[in-house]
Design a protein around this motif. Structure first.
Motif, PDB file in Angstrom:
ATOM      1  N   ALA A  11     -13.358 -17.261  21.850  1.00 16.78           N
ATOM      2  CA  ALA A  11     -12.147 -17.340  22.680  1.00 16.78           C
ATOM      3  C   ALA A  11     -12.540 -17.189  24.137  1.00 16.78           C
ATOM      4  O   ALA A  11     -13.531 -16.524  24.464  1.00 16.78           O
ATOM      5  N   GLN A  26      -7.751 -17.961  24.833  1.00 19.67           N
ATOM      6  CA  GLN A  26      -7.582 -19.255  24.180  1.00 19.67           C
ATOM      7  C   GLN A  26      -8.635 -19.410  23.083  1.00 19.67           C
ATOM      8  O   GLN A  26      -9.832 -19.434  23.370  1.00 19.67           O
ATOM      9  N   TYR A  70     -10.987 -21.002  19.941  1.00 15.98           N
ATOM     10  CA  TYR A  70     -11.668 -22.261  19.653  1.00 15.98           C
ATOM     11  C   TYR A  70     -12.506 -22.062  18.399  1.00 15.98           C
ATOM     12  O   TYR A  70     -13.164 -21.031  18.238  1.00 15.98           O
TER      13      TYR A  70
END
Length: 203
Positions: free
Chosen positions: A58, A63, A65
């Motif tokens: 992240a 965010q 991934y």
């Protein structure tokens, strides 16, 4: 008291477990046999048979991934009882995982054995190692496709094995080929037996 499983069971998670009725069971689990934080022989054997896994990272902003990693069986190697490592090969040059790890080293590895209907989850921290040819040589399998560029090391904080519920069995080409070879061998044996019986005037 701090538990190994607290890496996943934050206060917010525990609150949801309590609200939905599962907290007592997980608290009892942690007291009797909590998740492990070191490589056991069983985990090492499981890793030795895997030819792929998913690596989650992240960004600093949170965010997430997830990236798939694949290679020869056992390419995710045990370096010691707290550390795993693998050679990182050149890809599409997005470098999302590398960028995430440069600012947030928290990571997760998710491994599936579809044929055996088993999944293993590992929480920990990952770091990128550049310019270490000796370590790269230890981790890069000669039979792997592509050129190894760097190493990613994963330090284990906790790991757990999930139940097989909802895992649809899937089989690799190697396993299918092995099953087909056994069937062909059995068919050949039966054909030989049929021919022998015919020679004796039976059938």
């Amino acid at each position: 008291m701090k538990r190994v499983s607290d890496v996943a069971f934050s206060d917010a998670v525990k609150a949801e477990q309590a609200r939905r009725g599962s907290r007592t069971g997980y608290a009892r689990m942690a007291e009797k046999q909590d998740w492990r934080d070191r490589v056991t022989p069983d985990l090492a054997a499981f890793l030795a048979e895997r030819d792929s896994f998913y690596l989650a990272t992240a960004s600093a902003a949170g965010q997430p991934y997830i990236q798939h990693r694949g290679g020869p069986k056992g390419f995710l190697k045990v370096l010691d009882d707290k550390t795993l490592g693998f050679a990182d090969f050149g890809g599409n040059k997005q470098y999302i995982t590398l960028g995430n790890l440069s600012e947030n080293d928290q990571a997760h590895i998710f491994l599936m054995d579809y044929a055996g209907r088993q999944r293993v989850k590992l929480w920990g921290r990952a770091r990128v190692v550049e310019d270490d040819p000796d370590l790269l040589g230890r981790l890069a399998d000669p039979g792997a496709d592509g050129r190894p560029e760097r190493v990613i090391l994963f330090s284990i904080a906790a790991w757990d094995i999930n139940c097989p519920q909802h895992i649809t069995p899937r089989y690799s080409e190697d396993l299918i080929a092995l099953a087909v070879d056994k069937l062909r061998q059995r068919i050949a044996e039966l054909e030989t037996e049929v021919a022998r019986l015919r020679d004796r005037g039976i059938g």
